[in-house]
Design an enzyme around this catalytic site. Structure first.
Site, PDB file in Angstrom:
ATOM      1  N   GLU A 213       0.869  -1.145   0.139  1.00 48.42           N
ATOM      2  CA  GLU A 213       0.064   0.227  -0.020  1.00 48.42           C
ATOM      3  C   GLU A 213       0.943   1.061   0.158  1.00 48.42           C
ATOM      4  O   GLU A 213       1.736   1.459   0.813  1.00 48.42           O
ATOM      5  CB  GLU A 213      -0.885   0.133   1.154  1.00 48.42           C
ATOM      6  CG  GLU A 213      -2.231  -0.658   1.090  1.00 48.42           C
ATOM      7  CD  GLU A 213      -3.084  -0.621   2.393  1.00 48.42           C
ATOM      8  OE1 GLU A 213      -4.066   0.263   2.175  1.00 48.42           O
ATOM      9  OE2 GLU A 213      -2.668  -0.992   3.476  1.00 48.42           O
TER      10      GLU A 213
ATOM     11  N   ASN B 102      -6.339  -2.654   6.435  1.00 43.95           N
ATOM     12  CA  ASN B 102      -6.406  -3.021   7.693  1.00 43.95           C
ATOM     13  C   ASN B 102      -7.539  -2.264   8.177  1.00 43.95           C
ATOM     14  O   ASN B 102      -8.324  -2.737   9.248  1.00 43.95           O
ATOM     15  CB  ASN B 102      -5.289  -2.374   8.701  1.00 43.95           C
ATOM     16  CG  ASN B 102      -4.139  -3.372   8.593  1.00 43.95           C
ATOM     17  OD1 ASN B 102      -4.089  -4.675   8.566  1.00 43.95           O
ATOM     18  ND2 ASN B 102      -2.833  -2.613   8.717  1.00 43.95           N
TER      19      ASN B 102
HETATM   20  C1  LIG Z   1      -1.201  -6.014   9.818  1.00 43.22           C
HETATM   21  C2  LIG Z   1      -0.975  -5.335   8.348  1.00 43.22           C
HETATM   22  O1  LIG Z   1      -0.693  -4.262   8.647  1.00 43.22           O
HETATM   23  C3  LIG Z   1      -0.905  -5.874   7.278  1.00 43.22           C
HETATM   24  C4  LIG Z   1      -0.831  -7.332   7.132  1.00 43.22           C
HETATM   25  O2  LIG Z   1       0.101  -7.923   6.704  1.00 43.22           O
HETATM   26  S1  LIG Z   1      -2.134  -8.245   7.349  1.00 43.22           S
HETATM   27  C5  LIG Z   1      -1.618  -9.824   6.880  1.00 43.22           C
HETATM   28  C6  LIG Z   1      -1.562 -10.365   5.463  1.00 43.22           C
HETATM   29  N1  LIG Z   1      -1.158 -11.644   5.611  1.00 43.22           N
HETATM   30  C7  LIG Z   1      -2.035 -12.750   5.313  1.00 43.22           C
HETATM   31  O3  LIG Z   1      -3.174 -12.375   5.395  1.00 43.22           O
HETATM   32  C8  LIG Z   1      -1.486 -14.063   5.229  1.00 43.22           C
HETATM   33  C9  LIG Z   1      -2.292 -15.150   5.179  1.00 43.22           C
HETATM   34  N2  LIG Z   1      -1.850 -16.466   5.159  1.00 43.22           N
HETATM   35  C10 LIG Z   1      -1.304 -16.833   3.902  1.00 43.22           C
HETATM   36  O4  LIG Z   1      -1.558 -16.294   3.123  1.00 43.22           O
HETATM   37  C11 LIG Z   1      -0.585 -18.077   4.018  1.00 43.22           C
HETATM   38  O5  LIG Z   1      -0.963 -18.838   5.056  1.00 43.22           O
HETATM   39  C12 LIG Z   1       1.073 -18.367   3.983  1.00 43.22           C
HETATM   40  C13 LIG Z   1       1.322 -17.653   2.864  1.00 43.22           C
HETATM   41  C14 LIG Z   1       1.692 -17.369   5.227  1.00 43.22           C
HETATM   42  C15 LIG Z   1       1.470 -19.564   4.258  1.00 43.22           C
HETATM   43  O6  LIG Z   1       1.120 -20.398   3.124  1.00 43.22           O
HETATM   44  P1  LIG Z   1       0.935 -21.936   3.434  1.00 43.22           P
HETATM   45  O7  LIG Z   1       0.425 -22.500   2.183  1.00 43.22           O
HETATM   46  O8  LIG Z   1       0.301 -22.120   4.590  1.00 43.22           O
HETATM   47  O9  LIG Z   1       2.274 -22.388   3.628  1.00 43.22           O
HETATM   48  P2  LIG Z   1       3.256 -22.791   2.764  1.00 43.22           P
HETATM   49  O10 LIG Z   1       3.080 -23.737   1.576  1.00 43.22           O
HETATM   50  O11 LIG Z   1       4.517 -23.320   3.462  1.00 43.22           O
HETATM   51  O12 LIG Z   1       4.086 -21.491   2.171  1.00 43.22           O
HETATM   52  C16 LIG Z   1       3.469 -20.878   0.942  1.00 43.22           C
HETATM   53  C17 LIG Z   1       4.776 -19.983   0.623  1.00 43.22           C
HETATM   54  O13 LIG Z   1       5.017 -18.940   1.788  1.00 43.22           O
HETATM   55  C18 LIG Z   1       6.448 -18.937   1.900  1.00 43.22           C
HETATM   56  N3  LIG Z   1       6.229 -18.775   3.392  1.00 43.22           N
HETATM   57  C19 LIG Z   1       5.299 -19.240   4.322  1.00 43.22           C
HETATM   58  N4  LIG Z   1       5.778 -18.390   5.509  1.00 43.22           N
HETATM   59  C20 LIG Z   1       6.633 -17.564   5.222  1.00 43.22           C
HETATM   60  C21 LIG Z   1       7.210 -16.839   5.861  1.00 43.22           C
HETATM   61  N5  LIG Z   1       7.010 -16.577   7.383  1.00 43.22           N
HETATM   62  N6  LIG Z   1       8.341 -15.792   5.730  1.00 43.22           N
HETATM   63  C22 LIG Z   1       8.595 -15.987   4.374  1.00 43.22           C
HETATM   64  N7  LIG Z   1       8.107 -16.972   3.543  1.00 43.22           N
HETATM   65  C23 LIG Z   1       7.032 -17.566   3.942  1.00 43.22           C
HETATM   66  C24 LIG Z   1       6.715 -20.449   1.604  1.00 43.22           C
HETATM   67  O14 LIG Z   1       8.262 -20.528   1.664  1.00 43.22           O
HETATM   68  C25 LIG Z   1       6.134 -20.768   0.413  1.00 43.22           C
HETATM   69  O15 LIG Z   1       6.678 -20.220  -0.666  1.00 43.22           O
HETATM   70  P3  LIG Z   1       6.638 -20.736  -2.200  1.00 43.22           P
HETATM   71  O16 LIG Z   1       5.181 -20.818  -2.612  1.00 43.22           O
HETATM   72  O17 LIG Z   1       7.474 -19.771  -3.146  1.00 43.22           O
HETATM   73  O18 LIG Z   1       7.287 -22.007  -2.260  1.00 43.22           O
END
Ligand SMILES: CC(=O)CC(=O)SCCNC(=O)CCNC(=O)[C@H](O)C(C)(C)COP(=O)(O)OP(=O)(O)OC[C@H]1O[C@@H](n2cnc3c(N)ncnc32)[C@H](O)[C@@H]1OP(=O)(O)O
Ligand SMILES: NC(=O)C1=CN([C@@H]2O[C@H](COP(=O)(O)OP(=O)(O)OC[C@H]3O[C@@H](n4cnc5c(N)ncnc54)[C@H](OP(=O)(O)O)[C@@H]3O)[C@@H](O)[C@H]2O)C=CC1
Length: 291
Positions: free
Chosen positions: A152, A190
């Site tokens: 953003e 958010n």
């Molecule tokens: C609060 C604020 O101000 C704003 C915000 O950020 S709000 C939060 C926004 N974020 C979200 O909503 C996240 C929601 N969760 C997700 O999208 C997923 O659960 C997730 C991407 C975190 C993990 O996905 P998953 O399918 O359960 O796990 P997994 O298959 O192990 O990981 C998918 C990919 O993410 C990567 N990954 C997972 N966790 C990671 C981390 N903490 N750091 C870096 N990479 C990560 C993995 O390496 C994998 O990469 P590839 O696709 O390139 O191989």
């Protein structure tokens, strides 16, 4: 202006993710924190996340090595004086952010762009306390930074067009997508996401569901990748509460009242994954719901 040197303040989960993506994209990164432990831990986390990308064939080992060689760390804020772009990613507290800017400004080049990764705080207000409101912007990355495509971009009332366009180019160079948001409390993501998380905590507080049933319902019933309580733990419950307080104070509407149970968890120091306990307890092999 050419942007090559990136200064990042705060080496927590966002600071290390931001350092990761900038170094991988070829920028030189200087990461600052008040704690040497946080800096050491950030390098461990970045190495681990880069290794995962190598093992999944997303990047080459040589790219990982080059990215790591481009990241330096420092406890001295003044070392960030060389930066062309500074991204503040310290704790979500306005007093902390203002104090950082006040100490940093005398060391910055006049042309340096100053940004905050704040999740919710007024960009116009933060900018007004600096010597460069026209070169100040909200630069809001999503967690986990190496995975999430969105950034953003929030202009304060005084932000000039060259600054905005420079950051649009930076976002593009990272392979991410920019969304522009107006400077109102918690911006776009958010403003929508955090009331949902807060409502999930109310759902728990009022006994409508358990931690497990609330998270399972939203994962299986609404196709969310994480349940809202799991996501709250992932973001950090202190950050979630801070954002709800900004919404509540800034929009003066009771619909943004932070759930008392969220406040209680934060008061207990149960901040989610980063303290190993929140709506789940992460100290064992698998996370165990705390309610
Ligand atoms: C609060 C604020 O101000 C704003 C915000 O950020 S709000 C939060 C926004 N974020 C979200 O909503 C996240 C929601 N969760 C997700 O999208 C997923 O659960 C997730 C991407 C975190 C993990 O996905 P998953 O399918 O359960 O796990 P997994 O298959 O192990 O990981 C998918 C990919 O993410 C990567 N990954 C997972 N966790 C990671 C981390 N903490 N750091 C870096 N990479 C990560 C993995 O390496 C994998 O990469 P590839 O696709 O390139 O191989
Ligand atoms: N968590 C999330 O999902 C997201 C968070 N954000 C925003 O990013 C920012 C950082 O959040 P996040 O990384 O989660 O928080 P963390 O708590 O993980 O990290 C914050 C870091 O900043 C350090 N810090 C505190 N004060 C200073 C200071 N004066 N100078 C330098 N470093 C300092 C903290 O040190 P110590 O631990 O010693 O206090 C800690 O290492 C916040 O503004 C947050 O709202 C934005 C998008 C998503």
């Amino acid at each position: 202006m050419d942007i090559q040197n990136i200064g990042i303040v705060g080496a927590g989960q966002m600071g290390n993710g931001i350092a990761h993506v900038f170094s991988l994209a070829g920028y030189d990164v200087l990461l600052n924190d008040i704690s040497q432990d946080a800096l050491n831990q950030a390098i461990v986390t970045i190495s681990h996340n880069l290794e995962r990308q190598v093992s999944r064939g997303k990047i080459e080992q040589s790219e990982m090595d080059a990215a790591l060689s481009r990241i330096s760390t420092t406890l001295k804020l003044e070392d960030l004086g060389v930066s062309d772009l500074v991204i503040e990613a310290a704790t979500e507290r306005e007093d902390v952010k203002n104090a950082i800017f006040e100490r940093l400004l005398p060391h910055l080049k006049p042309e340096t762009i100053l940004t905050s990764n704040t999740s919710s705080i007024s960009i116009t207000r933060l900018a007004s306390r600096t010597d460069r409101p026209e070169k100040f912007m909200g630069f809001h990355f999503m967690n986990p930074v190496p995975v999430m495509k969105l950034v953003e971009l929030i202009r304060g009332i005084a932000t000039d067009e060259p600054t905005y366009h420079a950051l649009l180019k930076v976002v593009e160079s990272l392979g991410k997508t920019a969304a522009s948001a107006e400077d109102f409390p918690a911006f776009i993501v958010n403003r929508i996401l955090m009331p949902m998380i807060n409502e999930a905590v109310y759902t728990l507080y009022e006994g409508v569901g358990s931690v497990k049933s609330i998270d399972e319902s939203m994962k299986l019933g609404a196709n969310h990748p994480m349940g809202p309580l799991e996501l709250a733990d992932f973001i950090g419950l202190d950050t979630c509460l801070a954002i709800m307080n900004v919404l509540h104070d800034g929009l003066a509407d009771t619909k943004y009242r932070p759930c008392p149970l969220l406040t209680k968890y934060v008061e207990a120091g149960w901040l989610g994954r980063k303290t190993q306990r929140g709506f789940y307890d992460y100290r064992g092999e698998t996370p165990v719901p705390t309610r």
